[in-house]
Scaffold this active site. Structure first.
Site, PDB file in Angstrom:
ATOM      1  CD  GLU A 328      -2.570  -1.618   0.033  1.00 36.20           C
ATOM      2  OE1 GLU A 328      -2.853  -0.723  -0.791  1.00 36.20           O
ATOM      3  OE2 GLU A 328      -2.868  -2.813  -0.155  1.00 36.20           O
ATOM      4  CE1 TYR A 411      -2.978  -6.389  -5.787  1.00 40.30           C
ATOM      5  CE2 TYR A 411      -4.415  -6.790  -7.659  1.00 40.30           C
ATOM      6  CZ  TYR A 411      -4.195  -6.215  -6.430  1.00 40.30           C
ATOM      7  OH  TYR A 411      -5.176  -5.462  -5.829  1.00 40.30           O
TER       8      TYR A 411
END
Length: 631
Positions: A328, A411
């Site tokens: 993040e 991802y």
């Protein structure tokens, strides 16, 4: 392309960007990002027509009504309008519009088009501007706004106060904010939010001063985001939460009873920020704070600027899962600083971030852990390709298909693309190129074609190197190209030997307790799936799988147990699904139950009937599809 900070009339005019003269109506000029107009930048998930009229800034003045579970108030929009255009089109899904006026209070006519339920696209809100360049929309969000999750006190750790959080990605913010809800239409924003005492409010903007006490037992909180962001990154949370600093610019919010554990788990965050800056340049958002939400939060984390949202399920007591924090944080460069213009290019956010995450992990925790986590990523790719086929178009990085959070393609394949490029050109050259990519496209949208063109212009040294890199194959073709830089086979050598021994003779490794979390996950995930009740009981007794404090390992154990209809695990599955709302765990467990037919389906129906209302809409939607659930 460079960051645009000049007057709006000087916005870059080219084949890829729209130039619209400035008419800001007396407001200070906001920082305005370009709009991409190349064909691949067309976002089909929005009704907006930003080449004609676009939102550059949003000001929210909203009240949080916990009794009615409604958000309502006023949104003021600053606009940039092309000459001759007098129509603004916004995205809306269920918004209850009370009135729309210009800055002088004159009412403006508007219409709401037909709602498209598929994909949550909603309906166009079309406004006749009549010369207005700043408009005010009085409205309420619907009671079932899919971006908002209202939690009862019983769903929180403290059990006393209610809680609210938002989750906007990908296109859910149109259910509570009237704006142009597209990642390619970046906007600055500010907000005044009122909430009942003693609740605190946090947002993905910088808090302005202390909250203001009001006469009605409420408090007003103010926030500003002075950098243009994609609208899905406007986020809020409200509840009984406290704050504890980590470093000079980092800290964590959580419910009081959760805060000590949360703070201990993320104590390396300041070190991570320093490592990230060392790799790819300055952190540009001021503070980096986090909030650990109640377990109903549907994802592992959400990279909302200056206020990352985190699931409590990552807390293991040993920081073994805080690659999530690194991920993040990395979004502060890839995703938030440079953002995919369309959701078909989501790998530009997630793949680049996953690569960056692994580099932060290497800097802070060492190469062994980074290589092990990369090997787990590679296994995810292999599993998906084995399931859907290497020729499946959806396994390309850049697609026209629906964006799905958590994809091993966006991802993990995206990360291995960059690992492969790094391996071929060398880390020093690659790092220099990636840093200039972030610098050159800061606070702007981007496309895969732009990424490829930048690589060809600023990284690739020769035609022979271009051929070796296979860049276009990586981005636009399905499957894994032949040049993929595979992970070090030695990363899990001891574990893979133990898996082989267990497979051959049932020997349970005595060294398991001393392994890293990644090694433990590798073992549990790779042993044979067809197990007897006695074999499962032996595994659980020897390894303590049902008692682990690591939810990633616990999930793998529960999944294995359900695959084998292991009755002793059913009560734990039921308790787990009643508490945890993270889609990564919830949907697969219901899927396994459903696939177990006459044994598992009654269990799935019984559990879901009791838990469905506690799940976020994103989690609910996935499980609904699995179970064929209709309300």
């Amino acid at each position: 392309m460079r960051r645009i900070v000049a007057p709006l009339s000087l916005l870059l005019a080219s084949a890829a960007c729209t130039s619209i003269p400035a008419e800001t109506g007396g407001y200070p000029e906001p920082l305005v990002a370009p709009i991409l107009t190349s064909p691949e930048a067309l976002d089909t998930s929005t009704y907006a027509r930003p080449q004609e009229a676009r939102v550059t800034h949003v000001e929210l003045d909203l009240d949080l009504d916990f009794a009615k579970q409604r958000v309502g108030g006023v949104a003021e929009l600053r606009l940039l309008v092309a000459p001759g255009e007098e129509r603004l089109v916004l995205d809306s899904y269920g918004l209850e519009i009370e009135k729309i006026t210009d800055s002088r209070g004159a009412e403006l006519s508007y219409s709401v088009g037909e709602t498209v339920e598929a994909g949550g696209k909603g309906a166009p809100l079309t406004i006749a501007l009549n010369g207005a360049r700043n408009i005010r929309i009085a409205y309420k969000a619907p009671a079932d706004a899919s971006a908002l999750q209202w939690l009862s006190p019983e769903q929180t750790a403290g059990k006393v106060h209610p809680f609210l959080f938002s989750q906007g990605q990908a296109i859910r913010n149109r259910t509570w904010i009237p704006t142009q809800d597209s990642p390619g239409i970046r906007q600055t924003w500010a907000a005044r939010i009122t909430a009942p005492k003693p609740l605190d409010v946090v947002m993905s903007g910088v808090r302005q001063g202390e909250p203001e006490d009001l006469d009605d037992g409420r408090r007003a909180f103010r926030f500003v985001m002075d950098k243009p962001v994609p609208p899905y990154l406007i986020a809020l949370a409200a509840g009984d939460i406290d704050f504890k600093a980590i470093g000079p610019r980092t800290g964590v919010w959580a419910e009081p009873s959760v805060l000590p554990r949360a703070h201990a788990e993320v104590a390396d965050t300041e070190e991570m920020v320093v490592a990230a800056e060392r790799l790819y340049g300055a952190y540009r958002w001021g503070r980096y704070d986090m909030i650990v939400l109640p377990p109903a939060f549907p994802f592992g984390g959400m990279e909302n600027p200056v206020m990352t949202f985190l699931t409590p399920t990552f807390i293991a007591g040993d920081r073994s899962n805080n690659g999530l924090v690194a991920h993040e944080l990395a979004h502060s460069w890839s995703g938030n600083l440079v953002t995919n213009a369309t959701w078909g290019d989501s790998w530009l956010n997630e793949g680049v971030t996953t690569y960056f995450e692994n580099r932060i992990v290497e800097e802070v925790y060492g190469k062994k852990r980074a290589e092990q986590e990369a090997a787990l990523m590679y296994a995810n790719i292999q599993e998906v390709l084995a399931e859907v086929g290497s020729d499946e178009p959806g396994t390309a990085l850049s697609t026209d298909g629906e964006y799905e959070l958590g994809s091993a393609i966006a991802y993990d394949k995206g990360a291995f693309f960059l690992r492969t490029v790094e391996r071929i050109v060398g880390r020093e050259r690659f790092d220099g190129w990636l840093r200039q990519w972030f610098d050159g496209h800061a606070f702007q949208p981007a496309t895969s074609e732009m990424f490829l063109a930048d690589m060809m212009e600023n990284l690739v040294a020769s035609p022979a190197e271009a051929e070796a890199l296979m860049l276009r194959d990586w981005i636009f073709a399905p499957g894994l190209p032949a040049n993929v830089a595979k992970p070090d086979p030695a990363a899990f050598a001891e574990v893979d030997t133990a898996v082989a021994a267990y497979t051959a003779s049932g020997a349970i490794p005595a060294a398991y307790a001393g392994w890293t979390a990644a090694e433990q996950m590798r073992f549990v995930d790779n042993i044979p799936k067809d197990r007897t009740a006695a074999q499962l009981a032996a595994l659980d007794t020897a390894l303590g799988l049902s008692k682990t404090g690591n939810n990633e390992i616990l999930f793998l154990w529960l999944e294995l147990a359900l695959m084998n209809r292991y009755e002793p695990a059913v009560p734990q599955v039921e308790a787990f699904l009643a508490e945890v709302g993270r889609a990564k765990f919830v949907r697969p467990l219901f899927t396994v139950l459903w696939n177990e037919g006459d044994w598992g389906q009654p269990i799935a129906k019984r559990i879901y009937a009791g838990t469905r209302g506690s799940y976020h809409a994103a989690t609910r939607a996935g499980v609904d599809r699995v179970l064929g659930w209709t309300e």
